[in-house]
Design an enzyme around this catalytic site. Sequence first.
Site, PDB file in Angstrom:
ATOM      1  N   GLN A   8       1.006  -1.029   0.106  1.00 27.35           N
ATOM      2  CA  GLN A   8       0.008  -0.108   0.086  1.00 27.35           C
ATOM      3  C   GLN A   8       0.865   1.313  -0.128  1.00 27.35           C
ATOM      4  O   GLN A   8       0.386   2.396   0.012  1.00 27.35           O
ATOM      5  CB  GLN A   8      -0.785   0.088   1.018  1.00 27.35           C
ATOM      6  CG  GLN A   8      -2.008  -1.146   1.439  1.00 27.35           C
ATOM      7  CD  GLN A   8      -2.409  -1.432   2.876  1.00 27.35           C
ATOM      8  OE1 GLN A   8      -3.378  -0.503   3.137  1.00 27.35           O
ATOM      9  NE2 GLN A   8      -1.860  -1.910   3.590  1.00 27.35           N
ATOM     10  N   ASP A  29       6.093   4.814  -0.993  1.00 26.09           N
ATOM     11  CA  ASP A  29       7.455   4.956  -1.396  1.00 26.09           C
ATOM     12  C   ASP A  29       7.962   3.741  -2.148  1.00 26.09           C
ATOM     13  O   ASP A  29       7.466   2.672  -2.621  1.00 26.09           O
ATOM     14  CB  ASP A  29       8.119   4.859   0.009  1.00 26.09           C
ATOM     15  CG  ASP A  29       7.957   3.639   0.814  1.00 26.09           C
ATOM     16  OD1 ASP A  29       8.370   2.559   0.381  1.00 26.09           O
ATOM     17  OD2 ASP A  29       7.583   3.746   1.864  1.00 26.09           O
ATOM     18  N   HIS A  69      -1.571   1.534  -4.487  1.00 25.28           N
ATOM     19  CA  HIS A  69      -1.751   2.851  -4.167  1.00 25.28           C
ATOM     20  C   HIS A  69      -0.927   3.743  -4.878  1.00 25.28           C
ATOM     21  O   HIS A  69      -0.855   4.840  -4.682  1.00 25.28           O
ATOM     22  CB  HIS A  69      -1.730   3.117  -2.466  1.00 25.28           C
ATOM     23  CG  HIS A  69      -3.160   2.497  -1.792  1.00 25.28           C
ATOM     24  ND1 HIS A  69      -3.049   2.209  -0.605  1.00 25.28           N
ATOM     25  CD2 HIS A  69      -4.160   1.943  -2.311  1.00 25.28           C
ATOM     26  CE1 HIS A  69      -4.143   1.737  -0.130  1.00 25.28           C
ATOM     27  NE2 HIS A  69      -4.901   1.639  -1.305  1.00 25.28           N
ATOM     28  N   GLY A  94       2.856  -4.085   9.185  1.00 27.33           N
ATOM     29  CA  GLY A  94       2.853  -2.908   9.015  1.00 27.33           C
ATOM     30  C   GLY A  94       1.525  -2.099   8.643  1.00 27.33           C
ATOM     31  O   GLY A  94       1.611  -0.811   8.013  1.00 27.33           O
TER      32      GLY A  94
END
Length: 229
Positions: free
Chosen positions: A86, A89, A104, A171
């Site tokens: 998601q 970076d 995303h 995470g």
Amino acid sequence: MKKIAIFTGAGISKESGIPTFRDSDGLWEKYDPNLVSTLSAWNENPGLVLEFFNARVRQYSKCEPNVAHIALAKLEEKYNVTVVTQNVDTLHEKGGSSKVIHIHGNITQSKSSENSNLIYPLTGDIKIGDKCEFGSQLRHNVVLFEENMPEKEFQESIKAMEEADILIVVGTSLAVFPAANLISCFNYLESPLYIINPEECRFPKARKRRFIKEKATIGVPRIVDELMK
Ligand code: NAD
């Protein structure tokens, strides 16, 4: 070769210096997402949205992959690995992962605001008036709230989840939909599911579920070591 799908969220990059959104020290404590990260915000005040993401690009460009990103890449020595992230970076790629699906978007790219298939490498800040080759305003290649995930990446992610023998989730609060629904495409009733997160969170009940209540930099290398034995 067994197949591993890895599903990651902002938490895996937190120890690289990129804040999450929803933790108490997350970005949404400082910014109102409705003003900077929604399609309505883009339509009403695109300059502010560009300013917000230009600042993110500058911040992210200083960050390096951490031992969790690097450990996940090591799994490729023994498994067929697909990372579904998601995150916008590119720390998975920088950490050595070769198959990364960005559901995303990817903040190191720009795209046409009229045609999401027109994607370009980012060359610096995007400003109002910067246009694609066909004359439409450029924006960052990120999926805003109120927008759909890119169809190709969504379908590839479903396939990766369906085909995986093992799923590792790192995470993510699983609070952003429909991304969070993707893990239900994995056969979690039968196959091993590892969850790494320092906080308790919403996860499907699964027979072979292992919850590792640790930060990514502790929990991920531990699981990778086990899987590499
Ligand atoms: P989120 O902010 O909703 O949740 C972050 C999760 O990470 C929480 O469950 C938290 O407990 C966990 N976490 C915090 N510290 C951690 C650590 N050290 N190790 C492992 N886990 C840790 O993030 P989300 O679920 O990814 O959803 C938010 C959306 O925000 C995503 O769509 C993502 O695109 C976007 N986002 C991306 C970045 C990035 O690209 N790095 C950063 C912020 C937000």
